[in-house]
Scaffold this motif. Structure first.
Motif, PDB file in Angstrom:
ATOM      1  N   ASP A   1      38.552 -15.904  19.718  1.00  0.00           N
ATOM      2  CA  ASP A   1      37.278 -16.011  20.430  1.00  0.00           C
ATOM      3  C   ASP A   1      37.562 -16.312  21.892  1.00  0.00           C
ATOM      4  O   ASP A   1      38.716 -16.280  22.335  1.00  0.00           O
ATOM      5  CB  ASP A   1      36.377 -17.081  19.788  1.00  0.00           C
ATOM      6  CG  ASP A   1      37.075 -18.442  19.667  1.00  0.00           C
ATOM      7  OD1 ASP A   1      37.999 -18.711  20.472  1.00  0.00           O
ATOM      8  OD2 ASP A   1      36.695 -19.234  18.793  1.00  0.00           O
ATOM      9  N   LEU A   2      36.522 -16.637  22.659  1.00  0.00           N
ATOM     10  CA  LEU A   2      36.707 -16.890  24.096  1.00  0.00           C
ATOM     11  C   LEU A   2      37.574 -18.119  24.346  1.00  0.00           C
ATOM     12  O   LEU A   2      38.343 -18.162  25.305  1.00  0.00           O
ATOM     13  CB  LEU A   2      35.340 -17.063  24.772  1.00  0.00           C
ATOM     14  CG  LEU A   2      34.492 -15.795  24.900  1.00  0.00           C
ATOM     15  CD1 LEU A   2      33.129 -16.124  25.495  1.00  0.00           C
ATOM     16  CD2 LEU A   2      35.203 -14.757  25.757  1.00  0.00           C
ATOM     17  N   SER A   3      37.458 -19.123  23.489  1.00  0.00           N
ATOM     18  CA  SER A   3      38.249 -20.345  23.695  1.00  0.00           C
ATOM     19  C   SER A   3      39.706 -20.154  23.299  1.00  0.00           C
ATOM     20  O   SER A   3      40.592 -20.803  23.846  1.00  0.00           O
ATOM     21  CB  SER A   3      37.631 -21.507  22.910  1.00  0.00           C
ATOM     22  OG  SER A   3      37.703 -21.250  21.512  1.00  0.00           O
ATOM     23  N   HIS A   4      39.958 -19.262  22.320  1.00  0.00           N
ATOM     24  CA  HIS A   4      41.324 -18.985  21.880  1.00  0.00           C
ATOM     25  C   HIS A   4      41.493 -17.471  21.729  1.00  0.00           C
ATOM     26  O   HIS A   4      41.457 -16.931  20.603  1.00  0.00           O
ATOM     27  CB  HIS A   4      41.624 -19.685  20.544  1.00  0.00           C
ATOM     28  CG  HIS A   4      41.650 -21.173  20.637  1.00  0.00           C
ATOM     29  ND1 HIS A   4      40.511 -21.941  20.606  1.00  0.00           N
ATOM     30  CD2 HIS A   4      42.690 -22.043  20.777  1.00  0.00           C
ATOM     31  CE1 HIS A   4      40.836 -23.222  20.717  1.00  0.00           C
ATOM     32  NE2 HIS A   4      42.154 -23.310  20.828  1.00  0.00           N
ATOM     33  N   PRO A   5      41.671 -16.772  22.853  1.00  0.00           N
ATOM     34  CA  PRO A   5      41.740 -15.302  22.817  1.00  0.00           C
ATOM     35  C   PRO A   5      42.925 -14.751  22.014  1.00  0.00           C
ATOM     36  O   PRO A   5      42.902 -13.594  21.610  1.00  0.00           O
ATOM     37  CB  PRO A   5      41.832 -14.913  24.301  1.00  0.00           C
ATOM     38  CG  PRO A   5      42.320 -16.132  24.992  1.00  0.00           C
ATOM     39  CD  PRO A   5      41.778 -17.294  24.228  1.00  0.00           C
TER      40      PRO A   5
ATOM     41  N   HIS B   1      43.859 -18.555  16.456  1.00  0.00           N
ATOM     42  CA  HIS B   1      43.997 -19.989  16.190  1.00  0.00           C
ATOM     43  C   HIS B   1      45.229 -20.321  15.352  1.00  0.00           C
ATOM     44  O   HIS B   1      45.334 -21.403  14.776  1.00  0.00           O
ATOM     45  CB  HIS B   1      42.744 -20.500  15.456  1.00  0.00           C
ATOM     46  CG  HIS B   1      41.484 -20.388  16.248  1.00  0.00           C
ATOM     47  ND1 HIS B   1      40.835 -19.183  16.459  1.00  0.00           N
ATOM     48  CD2 HIS B   1      40.743 -21.328  16.901  1.00  0.00           C
ATOM     49  CE1 HIS B   1      39.755 -19.378  17.183  1.00  0.00           C
ATOM     50  NE2 HIS B   1      39.670 -20.660  17.462  1.00  0.00           N
TER      51      HIS B   1
END
Length: 209
Positions: free
Chosen positions: A54-58, A61
């Protein structure tokens, strides 16, 4: 499987250690309690690591997994300290003889259960290439050895000398420390992007040729 098995073993060992007074069994119970803590963290960490990018973890995870592996390592280390402290205190007071029976049966059953968990979790870890599950399988294998050491210490305290019960507990703590070190080293390598070892590099080259 890991969480459920560790909860059952921790409760059984803790209760029998309390009523029997076995330091070796207490040390093994402390190890099982730490296993419950890491199992909870492992469930959470594996769930987070499977989340999509996602944007926080391109990049995804996935690195949450070795972080949980380090939490497992810390949990194992704390269990080792607790086990060593109890064993040393009992050695200083001369030790007590533990009557064979329930303590030895619980430890024998624990070794059997943990051996089964080791093989099953290792199988899953290999399928998924999971560092966290690989660490968990190693911890299960170490638990087989720690329960065996505690079993011998508790059993021989009645037939040879009472000091053998806390000595068994001390052996348990030493094994816990060794496995915690190996697990920590492996997970730090994942987090820092370490390369393959020389043996693995030789294998890759041989396969490529």
């Amino acid at each position: 499987i890991t969480l459920g098995g560790n909860i059952v073993l921790a409760l059984a060992k803790g209760l029998v250690a309390y009523f029997s007074g076995s330091v070796a069994l207490y040390a093994d119970a402390a190890n099982s309690i730490s296993d419950v803590v890491y199992s909870i963290m492992m469930v959470w960490g594996l769930w987070v690591s499977q989340q999509p990018a996602d944007l926080s973890h391109p990049q995804g995870h996935s690195r949450f997994e070795p972080i949980v592996g380090l939490v497992v390592t810390i949990s194992m280390t704390l269990a080792g300290f607790s086990a060593a402290q109890a064993a040393i205190n009992r050695i200083l007071t001369g030790g007590i003889a533990i009557s064979p029976g329930l303590p030895t049966l619980v430890l024998l059953a624990s070794s059997t259960v943990k051996l089964g968990m080791f093989f099953y979790i290792r199988h899953i870890a290999k399928q998924l290439q999971s560092p966290t599950l690989n660490t968990a399988s190693k911890d299960n294998l170490s638990d087989v050895a720690t329960s065996a050491a505690a079993f011998l210490g508790a059993l021989l305290s009645s037939f040879v000398h009472p000091i053998l019960d806390p000595i068994g507990g001390l052996l348990v703590s030493g094994w816990i420390f060794e496995n915690a070190f190996e697990a920590g080293k492996e997970n730090v390598a994942y987090l820092t992007g370490a390369g393959a070892c020389e043996e693995e590099r030789d294998t890759f080259v041989a396969i490529a040729k």
